[in-house]
Design an enzyme around this catalytic site. Structure first.
Site, PDB file in Angstrom:
ATOM      1  N   GLY A  14       0.777  -1.246   0.000  1.00  0.00           N
ATOM      2  CA  GLY A  14       0.000   0.000   0.000  1.00  0.00           C
ATOM      3  C   GLY A  14       0.802   1.285   0.000  1.00  0.00           C
ATOM      4  O   GLY A  14       0.284   2.338   0.389  1.00  0.00           O
ATOM      5  N   SER A  15       2.068   1.235  -0.464  1.00  0.00           N
ATOM      6  CA  SER A  15       2.833   2.495  -0.483  1.00  0.00           C
ATOM      7  C   SER A  15       2.239   3.481  -1.487  1.00  0.00           C
ATOM      8  O   SER A  15       2.255   4.693  -1.247  1.00  0.00           O
ATOM      9  CB  SER A  15       4.320   2.230  -0.774  1.00  0.00           C
ATOM     10  OG  SER A  15       4.505   1.778  -2.090  1.00  0.00           O
ATOM     11  N   ASN A  16       1.714   2.984  -2.590  1.00  0.00           N
ATOM     12  CA  ASN A  16       1.055   3.894  -3.548  1.00  0.00           C
ATOM     13  C   ASN A  16      -0.235   4.454  -2.963  1.00  0.00           C
ATOM     14  O   ASN A  16      -0.518   5.647  -3.108  1.00  0.00           O
ATOM     15  CB  ASN A  16       0.765   3.170  -4.871  1.00  0.00           C
ATOM     16  CG  ASN A  16       1.964   3.156  -5.779  1.00  0.00           C
ATOM     17  OD1 ASN A  16       2.311   4.159  -6.387  1.00  0.00           O
ATOM     18  ND2 ASN A  16       2.635   2.006  -5.842  1.00  0.00           N
ATOM     19  N   LEU A  89      -8.504  -9.931 -10.646  1.00  0.00           N
ATOM     20  CA  LEU A  89      -9.178  -9.464 -11.859  1.00  0.00           C
ATOM     21  C   LEU A  89     -10.504  -8.819 -11.449  1.00  0.00           C
ATOM     22  O   LEU A  89     -11.223  -9.355 -10.604  1.00  0.00           O
ATOM     23  CB  LEU A  89      -9.430 -10.671 -12.771  1.00  0.00           C
ATOM     24  CG  LEU A  89      -9.867 -10.381 -14.200  1.00  0.00           C
ATOM     25  CD1 LEU A  89      -8.775  -9.631 -14.972  1.00  0.00           C
ATOM     26  CD2 LEU A  89     -10.204 -11.684 -14.920  1.00  0.00           C
ATOM     27  N   ASN A 104      -5.684   1.459 -13.345  1.00  0.00           N
ATOM     28  CA  ASN A 104      -4.718   0.590 -12.664  1.00  0.00           C
ATOM     29  C   ASN A 104      -3.313   1.103 -12.936  1.00  0.00           C
ATOM     30  O   ASN A 104      -3.054   1.718 -13.967  1.00  0.00           O
ATOM     31  CB  ASN A 104      -4.853  -0.831 -13.219  1.00  0.00           C
ATOM     32  CG  ASN A 104      -3.845  -1.797 -12.625  1.00  0.00           C
ATOM     33  OD1 ASN A 104      -3.685  -1.866 -11.395  1.00  0.00           O
ATOM     34  ND2 ASN A 104      -3.161  -2.556 -13.470  1.00  0.00           N
ATOM     35  N   HIS A 106       0.599  -0.324 -13.406  1.00  0.00           N
ATOM     36  CA  HIS A 106       1.353  -1.556 -13.646  1.00  0.00           C
ATOM     37  C   HIS A 106       2.845  -1.209 -13.683  1.00  0.00           C
ATOM     38  O   HIS A 106       3.231  -0.241 -14.327  1.00  0.00           O
ATOM     39  CB  HIS A 106       0.910  -2.186 -14.972  1.00  0.00           C
ATOM     40  CG  HIS A 106       1.485  -3.542 -15.181  1.00  0.00           C
ATOM     41  ND1 HIS A 106       1.006  -4.659 -14.521  1.00  0.00           N
ATOM     42  CD2 HIS A 106       2.515  -3.975 -15.934  1.00  0.00           C
ATOM     43  CE1 HIS A 106       1.728  -5.705 -14.881  1.00  0.00           C
ATOM     44  NE2 HIS A 106       2.653  -5.321 -15.734  1.00  0.00           N
TER      45      HIS A 106
HETATM   46  C1  GAR Z   1       3.220  -1.392  -7.443  1.00  0.00           C
HETATM   47  O1  GAR Z   1       4.511  -1.410  -7.989  1.00  0.00           O
HETATM   48  C2  GAR Z   1       2.196  -1.558  -8.556  1.00  0.00           C
HETATM   49  O2  GAR Z   1       2.600  -0.977  -9.774  1.00  0.00           O
HETATM   50  C3  GAR Z   1       2.114  -3.045  -8.691  1.00  0.00           C
HETATM   51  O3  GAR Z   1       2.178  -3.527  -7.380  1.00  0.00           O
HETATM   52  C4  GAR Z   1       2.987  -2.646  -6.597  1.00  0.00           C
HETATM   53  C5  GAR Z   1       2.232  -2.335  -5.323  1.00  0.00           C
HETATM   54  O4  GAR Z   1       3.039  -1.655  -4.403  1.00  0.00           O
HETATM   55  N1  GAR Z   1       0.898  -3.439  -9.369  1.00  0.00           N
HETATM   56  C6  GAR Z   1       0.839  -4.489 -10.178  1.00  0.00           C
HETATM   57  O5  GAR Z   1       1.777  -5.232 -10.347  1.00  0.00           O
HETATM   58  C7  GAR Z   1      -0.491  -4.705 -10.858  1.00  0.00           C
HETATM   59  N2  GAR Z   1      -0.408  -5.705 -11.869  1.00  0.00           N
HETATM   60  P1  GAR Z   1       2.377  -0.914  -3.172  1.00  0.00           P
HETATM   61  O6  GAR Z   1       1.402  -1.914  -2.536  1.00  0.00           O
HETATM   62  O7  GAR Z   1       3.505  -0.596  -2.255  1.00  0.00           O
HETATM   63  O8  GAR Z   1       1.670   0.288  -3.686  1.00  0.00           O
END
Ligand code: GAR
Length: 190
Positions: A14-16, A89, A104, A106
């Site tokens: 969940g950093s994003n 999905l 989303n 990616h």
């Molecule tokens: C992020 O790098 C995002 O782009 C990726 O998961 C990570 C989540 O990091 N998403 C995917 O791979 C989707 N197919 P976070 O939980 O620290 O935000």
């Protein structure tokens, strides 16, 4: 202008999600209304406590039950659903109801490194294994298939042979943190 509501979806760290919440914290036109999570022990749930965003944890069966799940989202008056590290999905009924309103992020330059199971660390491992000299991020609309919706934004970064998987992850994280909130803002204020 009426406030625009974002609903975040996340599965793990969940950093994003946290970065998006902090970016919009003092914004009077854009509000993060809730975070939906499919894992009861996900770190993102603690992060949301720190930024005072309500959370809802759901199971796979709840996610696929349109009569139960859709009203939850409608209740929050979602203008944009943002998948920020969400790995399931999205069911067809949601894609149809929120057509053009689900996006989303990616961690690769789509259409490269796409599809089921290609997420987070797995992407960086594959990028390293293939000796790529460039990688990046893609923000795209969500359709019924993994990673195939229309591309909204991409940003890239160069790689060297010396970059470890952790280095690649860090470069991607920097691109994500710098760009994702801004792209969301642009979409909502359009
Ligand atoms: C992020 O790098 C995002 O782009 C990726 O998961 C990570 C989540 O990091 N998403 C995917 O791979 C989707 N197919 P976070 O939980 O620290 O935000």
């Amino acid at each position: 202008m009426q406030t625009k509501n974002i609903i975040l979806f996340a599965s793990g760290n969940g950093s994003n999600a946290e970065n998006i919440c902090r970016y919009f914290q003092n914004n009077t036109s854009i509000h993060v209304a809730a975070l939906f999570c499919n894992k009861a022990d996900a770190k993102v749930l603690d992060r949301m406590k720190a930024v005072n965003v309500p959370t809802h944890v759901f199971s796979r069966s709840e996610f696929h039950d349109s009569e139960k799940f859709l009203p939850l989202l409608i209740n929050f008056k979602a203008d944009l659903i943002v998948l920020s590290g969400f790995f399931w999905l999205v069911p067809e009924y949601l894609v149809k109801y929120f057509s053009g309103k689900i996006i989303n992020i990616h961690p690769a330059l789509l259409p490269k490194y796409a599809g089921k199971g290609m997420h987070g660390q797995h992407v960086h491992e594959a990028v390293k294994a293939n000796g790529e000299t460039e990688t990046g991020i893609t923000i795209h609309y969500v359709n019924e298939k993994y990673d195939e919706g229309e591309i909204i934004f991409q940003a890239s970064t160069t790689l060297t042979n010396n970059d470890s998987i952790e280095d690649i992850a860090m470069k991607i994280s920097v691109l994500e943190k710098d760009n994702f909130p801004k792209v969301i803002e642009t979409l909502l204020l359009k």
